[in-house]
Design a protein around this motif. Structure first.
Motif, PDB file in Angstrom:
ATOM      1  N   PRO A 100      -1.645 -29.650 -55.414  1.00 45.45           N
ATOM      2  CA  PRO A 100      -2.660 -30.485 -54.751  1.00 45.45           C
ATOM      3  C   PRO A 100      -2.232 -31.948 -54.809  1.00 45.45           C
ATOM      4  CG  PRO A 100      -3.385 -29.905 -56.952  1.00 45.45           C
ATOM      5  CD  PRO A 100      -2.122 -29.125 -56.715  1.00 45.45           C
ATOM      6  N   PHE A 101      -2.676 -32.721 -53.844  1.00 46.58           N
ATOM      7  CA  PHE A 101      -2.278 -34.126 -53.787  1.00 46.58           C
ATOM      8  C   PHE A 101      -3.451 -35.000 -53.370  1.00 46.58           C
ATOM      9  CE2 PHE A 101      -1.129 -37.726 -51.077  1.00 46.58           C
ATOM     10  CZ  PHE A 101      -0.415 -38.490 -51.995  1.00 46.58           C
ATOM     11  N   GLU A 102      -3.526 -36.181 -53.990  1.00 47.72           N
ATOM     12  CA  GLU A 102      -4.489 -37.203 -53.581  1.00 47.72           C
ATOM     13  C   GLU A 102      -3.779 -38.540 -53.475  1.00 47.72           C
ATOM     14  OE1 GLU A 102      -8.286 -35.305 -56.075  1.00 47.72           O
ATOM     15  OE2 GLU A 102      -7.773 -37.431 -56.268  1.00 47.72           O
ATOM     16  N   LEU A 103      -4.090 -39.270 -52.422  1.00 50.17           N
ATOM     17  CA  LEU A 103      -3.564 -40.614 -52.249  1.00 50.17           C
ATOM     18  C   LEU A 103      -4.637 -41.625 -52.612  1.00 50.17           C
ATOM     19  CD1 LEU A 103      -1.450 -42.656 -51.238  1.00 50.17           C
ATOM     20  CD2 LEU A 103      -2.408 -42.374 -48.940  1.00 50.17           C
ATOM     21  N   HIS A 104      -4.287 -42.563 -53.486  1.00 51.88           N
ATOM     22  CA  HIS A 104      -5.202 -43.622 -53.885  1.00 51.88           C
ATOM     23  C   HIS A 104      -4.538 -44.968 -53.660  1.00 51.88           C
ATOM     24  CE1 HIS A 104      -8.128 -40.976 -56.081  1.00 51.88           C
ATOM     25  NE2 HIS A 104      -7.062 -40.187 -56.078  1.00 51.88           N
ATOM     26  N   THR A 105      -5.333 -45.957 -53.337  1.00 51.62           N
ATOM     27  CA  THR A 105      -4.830 -47.312 -53.143  1.00 51.62           C
ATOM     28  C   THR A 105      -5.557 -48.256 -54.087  1.00 51.62           C
ATOM     29  OG1 THR A 105      -4.350 -46.894 -50.803  1.00 51.62           O
ATOM     30  CG2 THR A 105      -4.464 -49.190 -51.510  1.00 51.62           C
ATOM     31  N   VAL A 106      -4.791 -49.026 -54.838  1.00 50.99           N
ATOM     32  CA  VAL A 106      -5.335 -49.975 -55.798  1.00 50.99           C
ATOM     33  C   VAL A 106      -5.000 -51.379 -55.321  1.00 50.99           C
ATOM     34  CG1 VAL A 106      -5.328 -50.754 -58.188  1.00 50.99           C
ATOM     35  CG2 VAL A 106      -4.972 -48.334 -57.658  1.00 50.99           C
ATOM     36  N   MET A 107      -6.014 -52.218 -55.171  1.00 48.09           N
ATOM     37  CA  MET A 107      -5.760 -53.604 -54.798  1.00 48.09           C
ATOM     38  C   MET A 107      -5.714 -54.466 -56.050  1.00 48.09           C
ATOM     39  SD  MET A 107      -7.657 -56.113 -52.032  1.00 48.09           S
ATOM     40  CE  MET A 107      -9.009 -56.602 -53.108  1.00 48.09           C
ATOM     41  N   GLY A 111      -4.007 -59.495 -54.420  1.00 46.05           N
ATOM     42  CA  GLY A 111      -4.018 -59.003 -53.052  1.00 46.05           C
ATOM     43  C   GLY A 111      -3.014 -57.957 -52.660  1.00 46.05           C
ATOM     44  N   TYR A 112      -2.206 -57.450 -53.576  1.00 42.61           N
ATOM     45  CA  TYR A 112      -1.251 -56.388 -53.236  1.00 42.61           C
ATOM     46  C   TYR A 112      -1.947 -55.031 -53.263  1.00 42.61           C
ATOM     47  CZ  TYR A 112       2.638 -59.668 -53.666  1.00 42.61           C
ATOM     48  OH  TYR A 112       3.497 -60.726 -53.488  1.00 42.61           O
ATOM     49  N   ASN A 113      -1.603 -54.168 -52.328  1.00 44.30           N
ATOM     50  CA  ASN A 113      -2.136 -52.814 -52.277  1.00 44.30           C
ATOM     51  C   ASN A 113      -1.094 -51.845 -52.820  1.00 44.30           C
ATOM     52  OD1 ASN A 113      -4.666 -53.485 -50.975  1.00 44.30           O
ATOM     53  ND2 ASN A 113      -3.476 -53.845 -49.120  1.00 44.30           N
ATOM     54  N   LEU A 114      -1.408 -51.222 -53.935  1.00 40.32           N
ATOM     55  CA  LEU A 114      -0.472 -50.327 -54.609  1.00 40.32           C
ATOM     56  C   LEU A 114      -0.814 -48.876 -54.301  1.00 40.32           C
ATOM     57  CD1 LEU A 114      -0.517 -52.031 -58.141  1.00 40.32           C
ATOM     58  CD2 LEU A 114       0.858 -52.657 -56.142  1.00 40.32           C
ATOM     59  N   GLY A 115       0.193 -48.093 -53.975  1.00 38.71           N
ATOM     60  CA  GLY A 115      -0.017 -46.681 -53.705  1.00 38.71           C
ATOM     61  C   GLY A 115       0.054 -45.858 -54.981  1.00 38.71           C
ATOM     62  N   LEU A 116      -1.019 -45.144 -55.293  1.00 38.17           N
ATOM     63  CA  LEU A 116      -1.050 -44.248 -56.443  1.00 38.17           C
ATOM     64  C   LEU A 116      -1.074 -42.813 -55.939  1.00 38.17           C
ATOM     65  CD1 LEU A 116      -3.544 -45.637 -59.131  1.00 38.17           C
ATOM     66  CD2 LEU A 116      -1.177 -44.963 -59.498  1.00 38.17           C
ATOM     67  N   HIS A 117      -0.191 -41.975 -56.458  1.00 38.76           N
ATOM     68  CA  HIS A 117      -0.119 -40.577 -56.050  1.00 38.76           C
ATOM     69  C   HIS A 117      -0.609 -39.697 -57.196  1.00 38.76           C
ATOM     70  CE1 HIS A 117       3.323 -42.035 -53.226  1.00 38.76           C
ATOM     71  NE2 HIS A 117       2.132 -42.186 -52.682  1.00 38.76           N
ATOM     72  N   ARG A 118      -1.537 -38.817 -56.870  1.00 41.88           N
ATOM     73  CA  ARG A 118      -2.181 -38.013 -57.918  1.00 41.88           C
ATOM     74  C   ARG A 118      -1.970 -36.519 -57.687  1.00 41.88           C
ATOM     75  NH1 ARG A 118      -8.754 -37.686 -59.099  1.00 41.88           N
ATOM     76  NH2 ARG A 118      -8.630 -36.788 -61.212  1.00 41.88           N
ATOM     77  N   ILE A 119      -1.633 -35.828 -58.767  1.00 44.64           N
ATOM     78  CA  ILE A 119      -1.606 -34.355 -58.791  1.00 44.64           C
ATOM     79  C   ILE A 119      -2.695 -33.948 -59.772  1.00 44.64           C
ATOM     80  CG2 ILE A 119      -0.189 -32.293 -59.158  1.00 44.64           C
ATOM     81  CD1 ILE A 119       2.287 -34.068 -58.882  1.00 44.64           C
ATOM     82  N   PRO A 120      -3.895 -33.651 -59.298  1.00 48.09           N
ATOM     83  CA  PRO A 120      -5.051 -33.490 -60.194  1.00 48.09           C
ATOM     84  C   PRO A 120      -5.021 -32.255 -61.080  1.00 48.09           C
ATOM     85  CG  PRO A 120      -5.658 -32.993 -57.929  1.00 48.09           C
ATOM     86  CD  PRO A 120      -4.267 -33.543 -57.880  1.00 48.09           C
ATOM     87  N   HIS A 121      -4.264 -31.245 -60.680  1.00 48.14           N
ATOM     88  CA  HIS A 121      -4.191 -30.040 -61.512  1.00 48.14           C
ATOM     89  C   HIS A 121      -2.954 -29.234 -61.136  1.00 48.14           C
ATOM     90  CE1 HIS A 121      -5.562 -27.589 -58.102  1.00 48.14           C
ATOM     91  NE2 HIS A 121      -6.515 -28.490 -57.913  1.00 48.14           N
TER      92      HIS A 121
END
Length: 474
Positions: A100-107, A111-121
């Motif tokens: 499984p995959f989730e895409l998250h964005t952290v500001m 002001g930079y937008n960082l891409g976080l990639h998640r494998i929840p299980h």
């Protein structure tokens, strides 16, 4: 026409100037790399009458690249089918592996937008456990890399997948400026030089806390586990050393190929340290600049070189990729069929200022915040002519460190030199003959290291849960 466009003309001239300067530096660097590479790689350079001629050398390299492309396009080199992950982004790689995959964005605060990639299980986790709160681990890549580091060895041999199957909630971080964090609320990385005005200092002070705080808020966990490689260890050392509150957010810091001192560095990048003032001047002209982004042209060249090498065993394999050369690597110890995947995803880009910061560490033989080009600038920024350093003795978070005896970047002596300064070490281990990238790509890493890391985290989690239970009872 060139001088009629005002600011546009000036920008054009600046771009042309930096491209020329970068070309000269890269030409020198490649020549130095070929001449100075450690004998342990068994590199046997071929000299010629024109070896000292930069012009002939560049022409020769250009012709080789053109020939490689033509030969591989025509199928003359018994091409092997490339792994499909060569042409995928990290989200696709994770899903292709069945996870499984989730895409998250952290500001970030600036002001930079960082891409976080998640494998929840895990891939085959039971339905009733998928939604339960799990221990969280953040994996943080190194210099010129991105989150692909942790999934490039395939579904059975990549650390991110193994940890997910072990019952962890896995997050893959990306610092500003790499393939998955090329966005800002105001600045355009393709136009605005200010976008690239950062080094690992900003990764440590801004990006890392932003990612950790986001993950804690999103998952509800009070603390997370952290596994960093190379630069990923440096930024954690620095943050823990100067932020007592941040220590309370990390269960355990696991460092792979840990970097803090660079006195004994064997990587050819050390030969650039003496030019850091020149690089600083180029950056001053530009206002900031990008270095070695991951591009379609780079992917094309990487796969073409792989095909050529597969059909020409006499070609030295370490000629494929600049980052592999910088890190020092032993391809015989990697999964050879995965080499084109690595090449397709690295280098992933960074700023020239970041490279300058590493060069400062090497040249001055100390780890401090970024040293600006004048004392006045340093005084204005830090209140002193010399930038402040980091007190490793102030770290309260438990630390486990793993390093390789054949690592060109995280030299064994450099790692050993910081151990007495760390008061919270729970485990140290030198891996015989391992190089800097074997922690990511080693063919034996899954069996000899990754399972151990999962068990270390499991033991810490049991201890933490027992402590929480006793605390509640009280």
């Amino acid at each position: 026409m060139l001088f009629a466009g005002g600011k546009l003309s000036i920008r054009f001239l600046k771009k042309e100037g930096i491209i020329f300067a970068a070309g000269v530096l890269c030409g020198f660097f490649i020549r130095t790399l070929m001449a100075k590479s450690d004998a342990s790689v068994n590199h046997q350079s071929q000299s010629s009458e024109d070896d000292n001629s930069l012009e002939n050398y560049i022409l020769s390299m250009k012709k080789q690249i053109e020939d490689w492309g033509k030969q591989s396009d025509s199928g003359q080199n018994n091409q092997k089918e490339l792994a499909p992950e060569c042409f995928m982004k990290v989200p696709e790689i994770i899903q292709y592996a069945g996870y499984p995959f989730e895409l998250h964005t952290v500001m970030t605060s600036d002001g930079y937008n960082l891409g976080l990639h998640r494998i929840p299980h895990g891939k085959d986790e039971a339905e009733d456990k998928k939604l339960t709160q799990k221990p969280v681990v953040l994996l943080q890549h190194g210099l010129l890399a991105d989150s692909a580091n942790w999934v490039s060895n395939g579904r059975n041999d990549s650390l991110a997948f193994l940890l997910a199957d072990y019952g962890l909630d896995v997050w893959l971080g990306n610092v500003r400026g790499n393939t998955y964090s090329r966005s800002h609320v105001k600045l355009d990385p393709n136009v605005d030089e200010k976008f690239w005005r950062y080094s690992w200092q900003q990764f440590s002070e801004i990006d890392l806390p932003a990612m950790v705080d986001y993950i804690i808020e999103k998952t509800g966990n009070k603390k997370i586990y952290y596994i960093g490689h190379s630069q990923g260890t440096l930024i954690m050392f620095a943050r823990l050393a100067e932020d007592p509150d941040f220590n309370e957010k990390i269960h355990l810091f696991i460092g792979l190929g840990p970097v803090f001192n660079l006195k004994g560095i064997k990587s050819p990048i050390k030969y650039l340290a003496q030019f850091y003032n020149t690089l600083e001047m180029g950056q001053w002209m530009m206002g900031g600049a990008e270095l070695l982004p991951n591009s379609e042209a780079g992917k094309w060249l990487g796969t073409k070189l792989h095909n050529f090498i597969e059909g020409n065993p006499d070609v030295k394999i370490h000629g494929e990729n600049m980052l592999l050369n910088i890190a020092g690597f032993s391809p015989r110890r990697y999964c050879r069929d995965r080499l084109p995947v690595y090449i397709s995803h690295i280098p992933a880009g960074t700023s020239i200022q970041n490279i300058i910061h590493f060069a400062q560490m090497i040249w001055h033989n100390e780890t401090r915040k970024y040293r600006f080009d004048t004392e006045e600038s340093n005084i204005e920024k830090y209140g002193s002519a010399v930038p402040p350093g980091y007190d490793l003795g102030a770290i309260k978070t438990p630390i486990a460190l793993y390093w390789g005896s054949d690592d060109w970047f995280a030299d064994s002596e450099d790692v050993l030199s910081i151990l007495p300064r760390l008061k919270t070490l729970v485990k140290t281990k030198e891996l015989k003959d391992w190089d800097h990238l074997e922690f990511l790509y080693g063919s034996e890493a899954a069996d000899t290291l990754y399972t151990e890391l999962a068990e270390v985290i499991k033991d810490f989690e049991i201890e933490f849960q027992n402590y929480e239970s006793r605390h509640v009872d009280l």
